[in-house]
Write an enzyme that holds these catalytic residues in place. Structure first.
Site, short mmCIF file in Angstrom:
data_model
loop_
_atom_site.label_atom_id
_atom_site.label_comp_id
_atom_site.label_asym_id
_atom_site.label_seq_id
_atom_site.Cartn_x
_atom_site.Cartn_y
_atom_site.Cartn_z
N TRP A 65 -9.37 1.20 -6.57
CA TRP A 65 -8.59 2.32 -6.04
C TRP A 65 -7.10 2.17 -6.32
O TRP A 65 -6.37 3.16 -6.42
CB TRP A 65 -8.85 2.41 -4.54
N GLN A 118 -7.42 5.93 -7.41
CA GLN A 118 -7.22 7.12 -6.59
C GLN A 118 -6.73 8.27 -7.47
O GLN A 118 -5.68 8.18 -8.09
CB GLN A 118 -6.21 6.87 -5.47
N HIS A 164 -7.00 -6.39 0.64
CA HIS A 164 -5.84 -5.51 0.50
C HIS A 164 -4.73 -5.94 1.45
O HIS A 164 -4.94 -6.16 2.64
CB HIS A 164 -6.26 -4.07 0.79
N SER A 199 0.84 -1.19 0.00
CA SER A 199 0.00 0.00 0.00
C SER A 199 0.88 1.25 0.00
O SER A 199 1.75 1.39 -0.87
CB SER A 199 -0.96 -0.04 1.19
N LYS A 235 4.39 2.05 -2.18
CA LYS A 235 4.87 3.23 -2.88
C LYS A 235 6.31 3.51 -2.44
O LYS A 235 7.18 3.82 -3.26
CB LYS A 235 4.01 4.44 -2.55
N GLU A 285 -3.65 13.70 0.16
CA GLU A 285 -3.83 12.81 1.30
C GLU A 285 -2.65 12.87 2.26
O GLU A 285 -2.81 12.98 3.47
CB GLU A 285 -4.06 11.38 0.84
#
Length: 518
Positions: free
Chosen positions: A320, A268, A357, A226, A230, A276
Site C-alpha cells: 500500500w 494506494q 507500519h 504515514s 506525507k 480518503e
C-alpha cells in the site's frame, strides 16, 4: 549552493521581546535565521496548459523550455516547481500572515495568527533533551512513528505538532476546518498537506521571534510517519528554513512518484488517496486518473528540499505504501542534489527487516543520529547513502529521458582544468560503492575525454559472489562476474570533459569493483 550563501541578511527587532518566568513572549519580527521561500521574488508565469508525458518531467528545464546551466539558476527554477506543485498537487500555501505572535517555553509553543480581520490560535508541545540550550529541534508531526528517544539522545528537542488543529481530517472539501481554514476560508482549495506545512511555518516564525533563547531557529528538522509522513515531506519541501526533512513511510501523496502509483501493484490508488482525506489540493482531482498530465511529480518535490538535508525512510513490506515508486522519486530527486554539488545531503533507506507500519527500526537509528549531527548540531559530516530494498527497487532509467547537467558555480563560470594536461581521448569510468551487510549500491561516473563521444560502454568486473539485482540509467548484459553496461538513449552523447552517471544495486560485496570505459 550552500545555505550560508543564499540566506537573507539579519533583520533587527521591531517589536518587544519579553522573557518572563522561563517563557519568551514575542510580537512582531525578530532576527531570521533563513527565509521561508527564497524564490518568492522570482517572476513565475504558470501557463494555461502543458504537455502530457509518461516520463518524469525534467527538473532542470524551465517553463520556457530552456535548461538551467548554473547553480545560481536553481533558486528561480525551484520557484517554478513550487508554483506548479501548488497549482496542481497541494493548493496554495499562503505566505506569512500580517500578524504572527506567540511564546516559546521549555514545555510548549503558542501561535496566534491574524490576517484580514480573521484570527486563529494553536499550540505545540516541547520536550527538551538533557544539557544546556539553546537546542536544535525536530518537529514530530502527529506525535507518533518517530524515534523520539534517539532524537533527544542526539541532543535535539522534540516539538510535538498536532496538524489536525491546523487542518482537520474527516471534513468535506467544501467545509474544511482548522486554524488555516479559519484564516483562509472553509472552501479554500488548499489541501491539508499544504495547510499543515503552513502551520509549521508559523511555529518557526514564533521560534525565530523568540531570539533563539530556548530553541535554535536555524537548526530545525521535521519528521512524521504515514499520513504525517506525507505532511513532513510537504513541510520540508515548502519551507526552506527546515534544515532536515525526514518523512517515514509516507505512501501515496508523499514521496512516491505519482506517475508510478497506477502501475505499482497494491499501492494506494491516487483516486483513493484523494478521496480518503483532503490531503491533496482540490485541483488534483483532474489528475487522479491521468498523472502523466501533471507538469511536475514528486521527484521535483524531493528537489525542492535540495540542497538541505533529506532522509527518506520507506517500508517495502507493505504494498500500500508504494515503496518502489518512492525509490524512483528519491533516485531522480538525487540528480538535482548532485547537480547542485550536494549529493552527500540525501539519504534513502528502505532496506529494513521489520514490516510493521511506523515501527521504530534499528536500521534507521544510526543514519538518524548522523543526519541530526550533520544538519542540526553541525558537528557531523557523514555522507548520505542509498539503501534500497531488493523487494521494491525502482529503475530510474525507465522513468527519465533527460540528462543531469553539470551546473557551474555561477553565471559564466566553468570548472577549471589545467591546459598543459590534455584529457585523454575516449572516456573513463570511476566507481563509488555504498556497502552494507549483504548488499551494496554502486554509482559509476562516465567522463568523456578530449573529444565528444556519441555513446559509451563500461565493462565492470564484480568481486566474487556479488550479483546485480537492478540497474538504472544504463542497459546491461549479465548480473555477475564481468558485466557490460551501455548508455541509455538520453545519456550517450557527452561533450569533451562532460560526465554522466549510472548505477546498480546488488547482493554480496561490491567493494573492489573495477571498471573501464570504451
Amino acid at each position: 549552493m550552500r545555505r550560508s550563501r543564499i540566506r537573507s541578511a539579519v533583520v533587527f527587532f521591531v517589536a518587544t521581546l519579553l522573557a518572563v518566568g522561563g517563557v519568551l513572549t514575542v510580537t512582531g519580527e525578530a532576527a531570521a535565521a533563513a527565509v521561508e521561500d527564497e524564490g518568492a521574488d522570482c517572476p513565475v508565469s504558470v501557463p494555461g496548459s502543458w504537455p502530457s508525458t509518461a516520463k518524469l518531467p525534467d527538473p532542470f528545464k524551465k517553463i520556457d523550455g530552456t535548461r538551467i546551466t548554473a547553480k545560481a539558476d536553481w533558486r528561480c527554477r525551484r520557484a517554478e516547481i513550487k508554483k506548479l506543485a501548488e497549482r496542481t498537487i497541494y493548493g496554495e500555501k499562503h505566505a506569512k500572515p500580517a500578524s504572527v505572535t506567540g511564546s516559546v517555553s521549555n514545555t510548549g509553543i503558542t501561535v496566534n495568527v491574524s490576517e484580514n480581520g480573521r484570527s486563529a490560535s494553536f499550540s505545540a508541545g516541547v520536550e527538551l533533551p538533557s544539557g544546556t540550550g539553546p537546542f536544535p529541534a525536530v518537529v514530530v508531526v502527529g506525535g507518533f512513528g518517530a524515534d523520539t528517544a534517539t532524537i533527544k539522545a542526539a541532543g535535539a528537542a522534540v516539538i510535538t505538532y498536532d496538524p489536525l488543529a491546523v487542518g482537520k481530517e474527516g471534513t468535506p472539501r467544501n467545509n474544511k476546518q482548522g486554524a488555516f481554514y479559519s484564516i483562509y476560508g472553509a472552501t479554500s482549495s488548499t489541501g491539508l498537506l499544504a495547510a499543515w506545512a503552513w502551520g509549521v511555518s508559523r511555529i518557526i516564525d514564533v521560534v525565530e521571534q523568540s531570539g533563539g533563547r530556548i530553541l535554535k531557529p536555524d537548526a530545525l528538522g521535521v519528521t512524521g510517519c504515514s499520513r504525517y509522513g506525507k505532511g513532513a515531506f510537504a513541510i520540508g519541501a515548502l519551507d526552506q528554513r527546515i534544515a532536515l526533512t525526514m518523512p517515514i513511510e509516507s505512501g501515496t501523496a508523499g514521496v512516491p512518484i505519482l506517475r508510478g502509483i497506477p502501475g505499482e501493484s497494491g499501492s494506494q490508488p491516487l483516486s483513493n488517496a484523494y478521496g480518503e482525506q483532503p490531503w491533496f489540493g482540490d485541483a488534483f482531482s483532474a489528475y487522479t486518473g491521468n498523472p502523466g498530465a501533471l507538469p511536475v511529480d514528486t521527484h521535483e518535490l524531493v528537489a525542492l528540499v535540495a540542497p538541505r538535508g533529506l532522509f527518506i525512510m520507506e517500508n517495502p513490506h507493505v504494498d500500500w505504501l508504494g515503496a518502489r515508486s518512492g525509490s524512483v522519486a528519491a533516485l531522480a530527486g538525487a540528480e538535482v542534489y548532485k547537480g547542485l554539488g550536494a549529493g552527500e545531503n540525501i539519504t534513502y533507506w528502505s532496506d529494513v527487516q521489520d514490516g510493521t507500519h511506523c515501527a521504530s527500526r534499528p536500521e534507521w537509528r544510526t543514519p538518524l543520529q548522523q543526519n541530526i549531527q550533520k544538519f542540526l548540531l553541525k558537528t557531523g559530516s557523514a555522507a548520505g547513502t542509498f539503501r534500497i530494498s531488493a523487494k521494491k527497487a525502482g529503475n530510474l532509467a525507465e522513468w527519465r529521458d533527460w540528462p543531469t547537467p553539470t551546473l557551474t558555480d555561477g553565471p559564466g563560470t566553468t570548472t577549471p582544468t589545467t591546459p598543459t594536461t590534455p584529457l585523454p581521448v575516449g572516456c573513463t569510468a570511476t566507481v563509488s560503492v555504498n556497502q552494507w551487510s549483504g548488499g551494496f549500491v554502486t554509482t559509476v561516473r562516465v567522463t568523456a575525454g578530449a573529444a565528444p563521444i556519441t555513446g559509451w560502454t563500461v565493462t565492470a568486473t564484480l568481486p566474487a559472489g556479488a550479483a546485480i539485482t537492478s540497474a538504472w540509467n544504463a542497459g546491461r548484459s549479465g548480473d555477475t562476474g564481468t558485466v557490460r553496461f551501455t548508455n541509455a538513449g538520453f545519456n550517450g552523447n557527452l561533450g569533451a570533459g562532460q560526465s554522466t552517471e549510472f548505477g546498480y544495486q546488488g547482493t554480496g560485496t561490491g567493494t573492489g569493483t573495477t571498471a573501464t570505459c570504451g
